[in-house]
Scaffold this motif. Structure first.
Motif, short mmCIF file in Angstrom:
data_model
loop_
_atom_site.label_atom_id
_atom_site.label_comp_id
_atom_site.label_asym_id
_atom_site.label_seq_id
_atom_site.Cartn_x
_atom_site.Cartn_y
_atom_site.Cartn_z
N ALA A 215 12.16 10.11 4.77
CA ALA A 215 12.65 10.72 3.53
C ALA A 215 11.85 10.22 2.33
O ALA A 215 11.58 10.98 1.39
CB ALA A 215 14.13 10.41 3.35
N CYS A 216 11.46 8.94 2.36
CA CYS A 216 10.63 8.39 1.27
C CYS A 216 9.29 9.10 1.19
O CYS A 216 8.84 9.47 0.10
CB CYS A 216 10.43 6.89 1.48
N ARG A 253 3.70 -3.20 2.74
CA ARG A 253 2.64 -2.90 3.71
C ARG A 253 1.38 -2.38 3.03
O ARG A 253 0.38 -2.11 3.69
CB ARG A 253 3.14 -1.86 4.72
N GLY A 254 1.43 -2.22 1.71
CA GLY A 254 0.26 -1.77 0.96
C GLY A 254 0.00 -0.28 1.06
O GLY A 254 -1.09 0.18 0.70
N GLU A 255 1.00 0.50 1.48
CA GLU A 255 0.81 1.94 1.64
C GLU A 255 1.12 2.72 0.37
O GLU A 255 0.61 3.83 0.19
CB GLU A 255 1.69 2.45 2.78
N ILE A 256 1.95 2.17 -0.52
CA ILE A 256 2.27 2.82 -1.78
C ILE A 256 2.26 1.78 -2.89
O ILE A 256 2.10 0.58 -2.63
CB ILE A 256 3.65 3.52 -1.74
N ARG A 257 2.42 2.22 -4.12
CA ARG A 257 2.46 1.33 -5.27
C ARG A 257 3.88 1.22 -5.81
O ARG A 257 4.65 2.18 -5.79
CB ARG A 257 1.55 1.88 -6.38
N LEU A 266 15.03 4.06 -16.15
CA LEU A 266 15.50 2.77 -15.69
C LEU A 266 15.28 2.63 -14.19
O LEU A 266 15.18 3.63 -13.47
CB LEU A 266 17.00 2.60 -16.01
N GLY A 267 15.24 1.38 -13.73
CA GLY A 267 15.13 1.14 -12.30
C GLY A 267 13.70 1.11 -11.80
O GLY A 267 12.74 1.30 -12.55
N GLU A 268 13.59 0.87 -10.51
CA GLU A 268 12.27 0.73 -9.89
C GLU A 268 11.59 2.08 -9.75
O GLU A 268 12.24 3.12 -9.61
CB GLU A 268 12.42 0.06 -8.52
N GLN A 269 10.27 2.05 -9.74
CA GLN A 269 9.46 3.25 -9.57
C GLN A 269 8.45 3.00 -8.45
O GLN A 269 7.90 1.91 -8.31
CB GLN A 269 8.73 3.61 -10.87
N PHE A 270 8.21 4.04 -7.66
CA PHE A 270 7.28 3.94 -6.54
C PHE A 270 6.37 5.16 -6.58
O PHE A 270 6.78 6.26 -6.96
CB PHE A 270 8.04 3.88 -5.22
N ALA A 271 5.11 4.96 -6.17
CA ALA A 271 4.15 6.04 -6.34
C ALA A 271 3.05 5.99 -5.29
O ALA A 271 2.73 4.93 -4.74
CB ALA A 271 3.52 5.97 -7.74
N LEU A 272 2.47 7.15 -5.03
CA LEU A 272 1.24 7.22 -4.27
C LEU A 272 0.10 6.76 -5.18
O LEU A 272 0.09 7.09 -6.37
CB LEU A 272 0.98 8.66 -3.81
#
Length: 341
Positions: A215-216, A253-257, A266-272
């Motif tokens: 899902a991620c 694992r170093g696959e995303i940022r 607000l809150g955490e953010q994740f990205a390609l």
């Protein structure tokens, strides 16, 4: 072409859109010279599937019955019905990376109080017993009229209980001219194609961590950068706390940022990684007054969610307009056409 159609569906899979808006208002805007045959081929070869994945409220009513106590008698279940409609929300899924899908629909297990008509329940029972079947086989096996089976299948699609080999099966139900057997000359198409109808959800159960991680990746392919706010229009997702845990593992694992890439949330953010570079490059672009108008049912209708402005109901009759990424003139589609005619 067909490959481009598959890439678009891979980016949009899991996002539910009214059935009658998918091709005309979403796919045709993203694929050059879109041809419905490409979608049919992807479905018939098994690369892509479709259906409603979020449970219809009527199929869950049976679980909300008050069991009763000594002081309070048992209440009767609510009699909400499943209404066959062309705006029923459906989505696509690419089979090779569909681990994010819920393996079983709760409504498929229940034969009473699930909001289905007698005819639809009969077709559902037939498919449970016989498996995937052609339209003619369902008509013959249930001893019903074709019109009754059409209505029953449409109802089961709206309930999220059945799917078909090809997408043209759904077109034959949505298009009133196809249902009436109307057409013009050589372009006349049969009311029903050769695709089989079947139960939507399979028995396979994917391990929970694997499903959440899938899902991620689905969200990252769709948005590039994922913040909690971007999930406002999403369905069929695990809770945010589970997604965050999986995002963190992907980051380790170093696959995303992971970090802070967009202000105002607000809150955490994740990205390609490629999305981060794309956002940085955007700051150097000069505004070109580019205007894009989309259906409000489109996944890019994030007005009032990510983009400042008043939220526009996500129905195919509305439109949203962006000028250099800024929302402007978000009105019903018919009104917009009248103003620009």
């Amino acid at each position: 072409g067909e490959r481009g159609t598959l890439e678009v569906l891979r980016q949009l899979q899991g996002f539910e859109i009214p059935a009658n808006a998918w091709e005309r208002q979403v796919l045709a805007r993203r694929i050059v010279d879109y041809d419905p045959k490409w979608l049919d081929q992807l479905c018939l070869t098994g690369a892509v599937g479709w259906g409603r994945l979020s449970p219809h409220p009527a199929t869950l009513d049976y679980s909300n019955v008050n069991r009763g106590t000594e002081s309070q008698p048992q209440s009767a279940p609510r009699q909400r019905r499943v209404i066959p409609t062309s705006v029923a929300p459906i989505t696509f899924f690419v089979r090779e990376d569909a681990d994010w899908m819920t393996p079983r629909h709760p409504g498929a297990e229940v034969s009473e109080n699930n909001g289905l008509s007698h005819g639809a329940q009969g077709v559902l029972d037939f498919l449970r017993q016989r498996g995937a079947s052609f339209f003619a086989d369902i008509v013959r096996g249930t001893n019903k009229l074709k019109a009754e089976i059409e209505t029953a299948l449409w109802e089961l699609v709206a309930a999220g209980l059945v799917t078909a080999d090809g997408f043209d099966n759904l077109r034959s139900l949505i298009d009133p001219k196809r249902r009436a057997g109307q057409g013009s000359g050589r372009t006349t198409r049969p009311r029903h194609n050769a695709g089989r109808w079947a139960l939507l959800h399979a028995e396979e159960v994917v391990e929970r961590p694997r499903a959440v991680e899938a899902a991620c990746w689905m969200l990252l392919r769709r948005y590039g950068i994922v913040v909690r706010d971007v999930l406002a229009r999403e369905a069929n997702l695990p809770p945010w706390r589970e997604l965050v845990g999986a995002f963190r593992r992907l980051e380790d694992r170093g696959e995303i940022r992971g970090g802070r890439f967009v202000d105002g949330f607000l809150g955490e953010q994740f990205a390609l990684p490629v999305a981060v570079e794309s956002v940085r490059a955007m700051r150097k672009l000069i505004a070109a007054s580019e205007t894009i108008t989309l259906s409000a049912a489109d996944p890019l209708n994030l007005v009032g969610i990510l983009v400042p402005g008043e939220r526009v109901p996500a129905i195919s009759g509305n439109s949203v307009t962006f000028r250099d990424g800024v929302a402007v003139n978000s009105v019903p589609t018919t009104e917009y056409r009248a103003e620009t005619a």
